[in-house]
Design an enzyme around this catalytic site. Structure first.
Site, PDB file in Angstrom:
ATOM      1  N   LYS A 191      -1.443 -11.667  -6.581  1.00 30.45           N
ATOM      2  CA  LYS A 191      -1.165 -10.264  -6.857  1.00 30.45           C
ATOM      3  C   LYS A 191      -1.577  -9.355  -5.690  1.00 30.45           C
ATOM      4  CE  LYS A 191       0.732 -10.766 -10.884  1.00 30.45           C
ATOM      5  NZ  LYS A 191       2.158 -10.421 -11.106  1.00 30.45           N
TER       6      LYS A 191
ATOM      7  N   PRO B 156      -6.505 -17.784  -8.181  1.00 32.18           N
ATOM      8  CA  PRO B 156      -5.100 -17.955  -7.799  1.00 32.18           C
ATOM      9  C   PRO B 156      -4.251 -16.737  -8.152  1.00 32.18           C
ATOM     10  CG  PRO B 156      -5.914 -19.888  -8.984  1.00 32.18           C
ATOM     11  CD  PRO B 156      -6.932 -18.815  -9.144  1.00 32.18           C
ATOM     12  N   TYR B 157      -4.438 -16.234  -9.351  1.00 32.22           N
ATOM     13  CA  TYR B 157      -3.678 -15.070  -9.806  1.00 32.22           C
ATOM     14  C   TYR B 157      -4.003 -13.849  -8.959  1.00 32.22           C
ATOM     15  CZ  TYR B 157      -1.852 -11.596 -13.131  1.00 32.22           C
ATOM     16  OH  TYR B 157      -1.167 -10.565 -13.733  1.00 32.22           O
ATOM     17  N   VAL B 158      -5.281 -13.625  -8.707  1.00 34.01           N
ATOM     18  CA  VAL B 158      -5.692 -12.475  -7.911  1.00 34.01           C
ATOM     19  C   VAL B 158      -5.127 -12.569  -6.497  1.00 34.01           C
ATOM     20  CG1 VAL B 158      -7.675 -11.318  -6.873  1.00 34.01           C
ATOM     21  CG2 VAL B 158      -7.767 -12.028  -9.267  1.00 34.01           C
TER      22      VAL B 158
END
Length: 255
Positions: free
Chosen positions: A153, A148-150
Site C-alpha cells: 500500500k 506485506p500489505y503495508v
C-alpha cells in the site's frame, strides 16, 4: 455532466462493487473485473448493463484481453479505479512465508501496474482522464504484523505520485484513496487474522481500530464511493497527485 466510462478492478465485491453501483446509478458506463467468478456473476445480474468479467489482476494476458475489450467497446475511458487488493498474511516478519509475501504484493501492487499501464496509454492519447488507486491508511502508517500489505500500500502511494507527474502534462489526473477500517466481510476476515497473529481477541482488535481514529469510528464503502464520485466530478478538476484518506483520521494503529 455527461456519462463517463468507468473501469473498476476488484469490482464485484466490497468497495469495488459499491463503486460500480454508485457510478452506474448516476448513468455512467461501467466495466469491472474480479478474481471471484461467483461474485462476477452476481454483479452482472445486479448490474445488467455492466461489462463484468472474471479476471485476476495478476494475469497479464487476462487483463490485456479484458482491457482491450473495454477499449474496443467504448473507444476510450474516463475513470479507471485500480481497486483490486488482498489482505495478505499476518504475523511477525520472521515467520512469514515468502510465497505469501509475493502473492500479496502481486495482487495489490503488480495488479495496479497492469491496470495503470493501460490507463496511462489510453488517457495520454485522448488528453484527459482520471486514475484512482485504492491504497489504505496502512500506506500512511505502519501496522504491526501486516508488513506485506503495508509495503504494497505504501508502494501504491509512490505509484500515484509518480504517475501524477508523468501524466499531468497530458491532462490526466492521478489520485489515491486511502480507506481506513471499512465495515464488511473483508475487514471481518482481517480482524480475525490479526487477532490470531497478535494473540488478542477479535473484539480487542476492533477496539484498536475504533480508538485509533479521531472520530472513533469505522467507515463504509459508500463513504469511499462518495470520495471517488467527487474526484471524478468537475469540482475536482485541479486535484491530482493526492492521497485522500477516508478513515475518521487515523491517529495510531498500535495496541
Amino acid at each position: 455532466m455527461s456519462a463517463q466510462r468507468v473501469v473498476i478492478t476488484g469490482g464485484a465485491s466490497g468497495i469495488g462493487l459499491t463503486l460500480a453501483r454508485r457510478f452506474a446509478a448516476r448513468g455512467d458506463w461501467v466495466a469491472l473485473c474480479d478474481a471471484d467468478a461467483a461474485a462476477v456473476s452476481a454483479a452482472q445480474e445486479a448490474l445488467p448493463d455492466t461489462i463484468a468479467r472474471h479476471v485476476d489482476v495478476t494475469d497479464a494476458a487476462g487483463m490485456e484481453a479484458f482491457l482491450s475489450e473495454v477499449e474496443t467497446s467504448w473507444g476510450g475511458v474516463d475513470v479507471v479505479c485500480a481497486n483490486a487488493g488482498t489482505g495478505g498474511p499476518a504475523g511477525r516478519i520472521e515467520d512469514l512465508d515468502y510465497d505469501a509475501w509475493r502473492a500479496c504484493l502481486d495482487v495489490n501492487l503488480n495488479g495496479a501496474f497492469l491496470t495503470c499501464r493501460w490507463a496511462a496509454r489510453v488517457m495520454r492519447a485522448q488528453g484527459a482522464g482520471l486514475i484512482l488507486i485504492t491504497s489504505s491508511t496502512s500506506g500512511l502508517h505502519g501496522v504491526p504484523y501486516r508488513s506485506p500489505y503495508v509495503a504494497a500500500k505504501w508502494g501504491l502511494i509512490g505509484l500515484t505520485k509518480t504517475l501524477a507527474m508523468e501524466l499531468g502534462p497530458a491532462g490526466v489526473r492521478v489520485n489515491a484513496i486511502a480507506p481506513g477500517a471499512v465495515t464488511g466481510d473483508r475487514m471481518d476476515r482481517v480482524v480475525a487474522m490479526e487477532a490470531a497473529a497478535s494473540g488478542l481477541t477479535e473484539d480487542a482488535v476492533r477496539q484498536i481500530y475504533v480508538k485509533g481514529t479521531s472520530l472513533r469510528t469505522w467507515v463504509t464503502a459508500d463513504d469511499l464511493a462518495d470520495m471517488a464520485l467527487f474526484l471524478a466530478s468537475p469540482a475536482a478538476a485541479r486535484i491530482s497527485g493526492q492521497v485522500l484518506a477516508v478513515d475518521g483520521h487515523t491517529e495510531s494503529m498500535v495496541p
